[in-house]
Design a protein around this motif. Structure first.
Motif, mmCIF file in Angstrom:
data_model
loop_
_atom_site.group_PDB
_atom_site.id
_atom_site.type_symbol
_atom_site.label_atom_id
_atom_site.label_comp_id
_atom_site.label_asym_id
_atom_site.label_seq_id
_atom_site.Cartn_x
_atom_site.Cartn_y
_atom_site.Cartn_z
ATOM 1 N N VAL A 113 -1.450 0.918 3.049
ATOM 2 C CA VAL A 113 -0.068 0.760 3.478
ATOM 3 C C VAL A 113 0.523 -0.489 2.844
ATOM 4 O O VAL A 113 -0.173 -1.469 2.611
ATOM 5 N N TRP A 114 1.815 -0.412 2.538
ATOM 6 C CA TRP A 114 2.530 -1.578 2.043
ATOM 7 C C TRP A 114 3.958 -1.529 2.565
ATOM 8 O O TRP A 114 4.441 -0.486 3.008
ATOM 9 N N ILE A 115 4.615 -2.673 2.550
ATOM 10 C CA ILE A 115 5.989 -2.800 3.039
ATOM 11 C C ILE A 115 6.880 -3.290 1.906
ATOM 12 O O ILE A 115 6.541 -4.244 1.215
ATOM 13 N N ASP A 116 8.022 -2.645 1.757
ATOM 14 C CA ASP A 116 9.034 -3.091 0.801
ATOM 15 C C ASP A 116 9.939 -4.086 1.532
ATOM 16 O O ASP A 116 10.813 -3.693 2.303
ATOM 17 N N GLN A 117 9.700 -5.374 1.329
ATOM 18 C CA GLN A 117 10.466 -6.399 2.046
ATOM 19 C C GLN A 117 11.955 -6.382 1.692
ATOM 20 O O GLN A 117 12.774 -6.858 2.474
ATOM 21 N N GLU A 137 -5.213 -12.340 7.399
ATOM 22 C CA GLU A 137 -4.337 -13.128 6.527
ATOM 23 C C GLU A 137 -3.092 -12.311 6.185
ATOM 24 O O GLU A 137 -3.149 -11.101 5.990
ATOM 25 N N LEU A 138 -1.946 -12.961 6.178
ATOM 26 C CA LEU A 138 -0.678 -12.334 5.842
ATOM 27 C C LEU A 138 -0.597 -12.187 4.334
ATOM 28 O O LEU A 138 -0.765 -13.155 3.593
ATOM 29 N N LEU A 139 -0.351 -10.974 3.861
ATOM 30 C CA LEU A 139 -0.272 -10.705 2.425
ATOM 31 C C LEU A 139 1.189 -10.715 2.001
ATOM 32 O O LEU A 139 1.909 -9.756 2.234
ATOM 33 N N GLN A 140 1.624 -11.792 1.398
ATOM 34 C CA GLN A 140 3.039 -11.971 1.093
ATOM 35 C C GLN A 140 3.422 -11.640 -0.343
ATOM 36 O O GLN A 140 4.597 -11.680 -0.676
ATOM 37 N N ALA A 141 2.471 -11.289 -1.178
ATOM 38 C CA ALA A 141 2.799 -10.915 -2.553
ATOM 39 C C ALA A 141 3.580 -9.607 -2.544
ATOM 40 O O ALA A 141 3.315 -8.709 -1.736
ATOM 41 N N LYS A 142 4.550 -9.490 -3.429
ATOM 42 C CA LYS A 142 5.364 -8.278 -3.515
ATOM 43 C C LYS A 142 4.458 -7.071 -3.779
ATOM 44 O O LYS A 142 3.629 -7.097 -4.672
ATOM 45 N N GLY A 143 4.596 -6.040 -2.963
ATOM 46 C CA GLY A 143 3.803 -4.829 -3.120
ATOM 47 C C GLY A 143 2.379 -4.925 -2.639
ATOM 48 O O GLY A 143 1.572 -4.040 -2.916
#
Length: 101
Positions: A16-20, A53-59
Motif C-alpha cells: 500500500v502507498w499514499i499519494d500525499q 517508522e513513518l515512510l515519508q519518501a514520495k511513493g
C-alpha cells in the motif's frame, strides 16, 4: 514476528502507498489501520514501515499485513481524498484505490 511481517505469500503479497498530493488529512486511514497509516505533523497521512517508522519518501510503499487486509481495503474505499493505493507486489496491479480496474 511483527504485524508488518505477517503478509500473504509472495505471489499474493500486497503493498500500500499514499499519494500525499491528494491526501486531505482526514485521518480515516489511521483510524481504520493505525498499524499501517499515520498522520504526520504536516497533516498528511503516510504509510509506516518496519518498527513503526513513518515512510515519508514520495511513493513509499509498505506490505499489507494479512490480519489488517480488511482494514487497509476499507481505508482505501472510504478515503475522501481517494489517495490510498493497494496493489499486488508481483505485478504492481492496483486492486483497491483510485486506479483499480
Amino acid at each position: 514476528m511483527t504485524v508488518q511481517q505477517e503478509t500473504r505469500s509472495d505471489d499474493e503479497a500486497l503493498e500500500v502507498w499514499i499519494d500525499q498530493d491528494l491526501c486531505t488529512g482526514d485521518g480515516i486511514c489511521a483510524q481504520y489501520a493505525p498499524e499501517v497509516f499515520e498522520l504526520d505533523i504536516d497533516g498528511l497521512a503516510y504509510v509506516k514501515g518496519a518498527d513503526d517508522e513513518l515512510l515519508q519518501a514520495k511513493g513509499a510503499v509498505t506490505p499489507v499485513p494479512l490480519p489488517l487486509l480488511t482494514d487497509v481495503v476499507d481505508s482505501a474505499k472510504e478515503c475522501p481524498g481517494d489517495c490510498i493505493h493497494v496493489r499486488r507486489v508481483s505485478d504492481k496491479i492496483e486492486l483497491y484505490g483510485p486506479d483499480a480496474e
